[in-house]
Design a protein around this motif. Structure first.
Motif, short mmCIF file in Angstrom:
data_model
loop_
_atom_site.label_atom_id
_atom_site.label_comp_id
_atom_site.label_asym_id
_atom_site.label_seq_id
_atom_site.Cartn_x
_atom_site.Cartn_y
_atom_site.Cartn_z
N GLU A 162 39.55 46.27 36.60
CA GLU A 162 39.33 45.10 35.75
C GLU A 162 38.34 44.14 36.42
OE1 GLU A 162 42.71 42.63 34.75
OE2 GLU A 162 41.43 41.33 33.55
N HIS A 205 39.05 38.02 37.58
CA HIS A 205 39.71 38.41 38.83
C HIS A 205 38.66 38.56 39.92
CE1 HIS A 205 43.53 39.28 36.76
NE2 HIS A 205 42.73 39.63 35.77
N HIS A 244 38.55 38.97 30.69
CA HIS A 244 39.61 39.81 31.23
C HIS A 244 39.63 41.15 30.51
CE1 HIS A 244 42.11 37.04 33.76
NE2 HIS A 244 41.36 36.15 33.13
N CYS A 245 40.38 42.10 31.09
CA CYS A 245 40.70 43.35 30.41
C CYS A 245 42.21 43.49 30.39
CB CYS A 245 40.11 44.55 31.15
SG CYS A 245 38.31 44.51 31.31
ZN LIG Z 1 43.07 39.94 33.80
#
Ligand SMILES: [Zn+2]
Length: 246
Positions: free
Chosen positions: A58, A42, A112-113
């Protein structure tokens, strides 16, 4: 020579257009044609990743781990391509794939998280074709190569994270929210290289977030992923040599 699915995956991994000659591919391997595209997940056009969860976001965790991973791969002489140059640059998911394709990456690793009621990390690969923005993909060869890559990555990742995070294993992208609708994630649909997405922690989980917020936690995540990439590189090269010698 009988070309197995695994071998086809390796050829794709080696950056070759299938069907290539085995000799050509081996030359590319021995010349260290190994490029990793790191994709800090992101902000994208779908989600900025700026929601504060347990004191962090994130976007920030993805970026911090990406920078540490880049440093580790740089130190090993592995060529790294990033999908963006600064933390807060918005990159469309389609463009992330196009950057990896343009670099003829041997692997695209997407960081990602997760959020939700669970905990720990998991690796996702495109388990079927999907359709987005008029494009259907990835190819069956990339689906096979991505599944193989996820397995190799987990071999390196698991021992390093085992005392810190719960392992959620390997999952198909059809298990994700977007994947369940499109068939695969947009970044995978447009990918012409093996692609694996790692949900590194569940950021809404206080314990996971406490780990992911620290320099030690981010460094360990980067070390684990680098170890996974080392396994991927080694196993793929070994399989290629064994097949070529047959
Ligand atoms: Zn994500």
């Amino acid at each position: 020579m009988k070309i197995t699915n695994q071998f086809k995956s390796i050829l794709v991994f080696a950056g070759c257009v299938f069907p290539p000659t085995a000799a050509l591919c081996q030359v590319q391997q021995t010349k260290s044609h190994f490029v990793v595209c790191i994709d800090p997940g992101h902000p994208s056009e779908v989600n900025s990743g700026y929601t504060v969860q347990n004191g962090t976001t994130e976007t920030h965790v993805d970026w911090e781990v990406a920078m540490r991973l880049k440093k580790l791969l740089d130190a090993q002489g592995i060529r790294v391509v990033l999908t963006r140059e600064i933390e807060h640059e918005v990159t469309r998911n389609k463009d992330r794939a196009l950057i990896a394709n343009g670099a003829h990456a041997s692997l695209m690793i997407r960081l990602h998280c997760d959020a939700g009621a669970s905990t720990g990390y998991a690796l996702y690969y495109p388990d079927r074709q999907g359709t987005a923005q008029g494009k259907t993909g990835p190819s069956p060869q990339i689906i096979n190569a991505s599944e193989a890559a996820a397995g190799y990555l987990l071999e390196g990742i698991k021992p390093i994270l085992q005392r810190h995070l719960v392992c959620g294993g390997i999952r198909g992208e059809t298990k994700t929210l977007i994947g369940s609708k499109q068939g695969a994630l947009t970044g995978s649909i447009f990918s012409q290289v093996p692609v694996v997405t790692m949900e590194m922690v569940v950021l809404s989980n206080p314990k996971d977030a406490a780990f992911a917020k620290t320099d030690a936690g981010q460094s360990l995540l980067a070390q684990a992923i680098a170890a996974g990439i080392a396994v991927y590189r080694l196993k793929a090269t070994a399989s290629l040599s064994a097949t070529t010698l047959r």
